[in-house]
Design an enzyme around this catalytic site. Sequence first.
Site, PDB file in Angstrom:
ATOM      1  CG  ASP A 144      -1.723  -1.240   1.372  1.00 25.57           C
ATOM      2  OD1 ASP A 144      -2.432  -1.570   0.407  1.00 25.57           O
ATOM      3  OD2 ASP A 144      -1.646  -1.894   2.429  1.00 25.57           O
ATOM      4  CG  ASP A 187      -4.761  -1.178   3.477  1.00 22.56           C
ATOM      5  OD1 ASP A 187      -5.436  -0.609   2.598  1.00 22.56           O
ATOM      6  OD2 ASP A 187      -4.527  -2.398   3.466  1.00 22.56           O
ATOM      7  NE  ARG A 240     -11.900  -2.837  -1.461  1.00 20.95           N
ATOM      8  CZ  ARG A 240     -11.109  -3.871  -1.230  1.00 20.95           C
ATOM      9  NH1 ARG A 240      -9.872  -3.667  -0.803  1.00 20.95           N
ATOM     10  NH2 ARG A 240     -11.538  -5.100  -1.425  1.00 20.95           N
TER      11      ARG A 240
END
Length: 365
Positions: A144, A187, A240
């Site tokens: 990420d 995240d 998301r």
Amino acid sequence: MKSIHHIPPHEFWYQTPAGWASDAGGTTGGGEKPELSYYVTNIGELRQAIEESGDRPKRIWIGGLIDASGGVPYLNRQDQSRRGRIFIGSNTTLMGIDENARFVESALIIQDVSNVIIHNIYIENPVDVDPQFEEGDGWNAEWDGLSIIRAQHVWVSNVTFSDGRFTMDMYKTVDGWKYVQHDGSLDIKRASDYVTVSHCVFTLHDKTILIGHSDNNDEEDAGKLRVTFHDNLFTRVVQRTPRVRFGNVHLFNNVFDNDVADPIYKYQYSFGIGKDSRTLSELNVFNVKGQTVACRLFKGFGGEYLSDSGSVFNDTTADLNACGFNTTSVVRPPYDYFPQWDLTPEFVDAVRRSAGNMLDYRVLV
């Protein structure tokens, strides 16, 4: 050889966050007058500053392009894990001195620490050189742009997240499956708590933000993952923004500019409502070309709780509480906040202009 302790002339900057990062003692990073200050322009200098300072209060100025690979391509997953990850310590303000502060080939990680501010940088989402195949799910990437893991009191402000030079239309096909080489932009997981994300840009990405990584992690995540998003711009992203499990998430005054027919990043949905999560949406602006059904802004993943007030969908006030979610069990957070109530075109343009790594603190002498 220049010293990383020599800081170029710059404007003073010290702020504290709104939202969840302001609660329970607040978030100050390195503080108003940090014990240590650094100015770094490459990955070697950054690692030296991180190692030397430990958890002492510090401000690390980023003065250019930070390439964790050092310009040497990663060989495989193990090599990328060893060289590509950058762990940020407690009591840190990591900030760009101007709009040229950029991270590429890097996975920034805030893990098992507290009191961190990330400000005014550009993060190009890392490209996994060695995705792993999962039966029935295809190729999956690992890294990420920024991961917040078992960390508390984190403020991410004026950061731009983007796929940058490697967009998802550049994925090849391997064994009949799309060879996906990006994971998430941001995240927030594994019991992280008291996080605010503000004035950021999220662009050119698919699975953008994940809060809570697994439906089976309730023992660790329940009662945690309190996150605020405000005054952010989400543009040309697929989904998301965010996808939530267990978290208590508050979003206000964010702008979503997307298109279901985008040539690369075709919009799917904004909020993913997952297990035992609660999402409070207030005064957000959703502009989605090609979408006429307001409730398709949201997608259920076994979650029940979502409440909205005052948000606008394609220039019209929409009843986003008529989308089949429980709206009565979502409560206001305990902190004070002062949203913009009048969602004028001028306000929306101001959010667009003020988001991301567009600040210049240098002083020319």
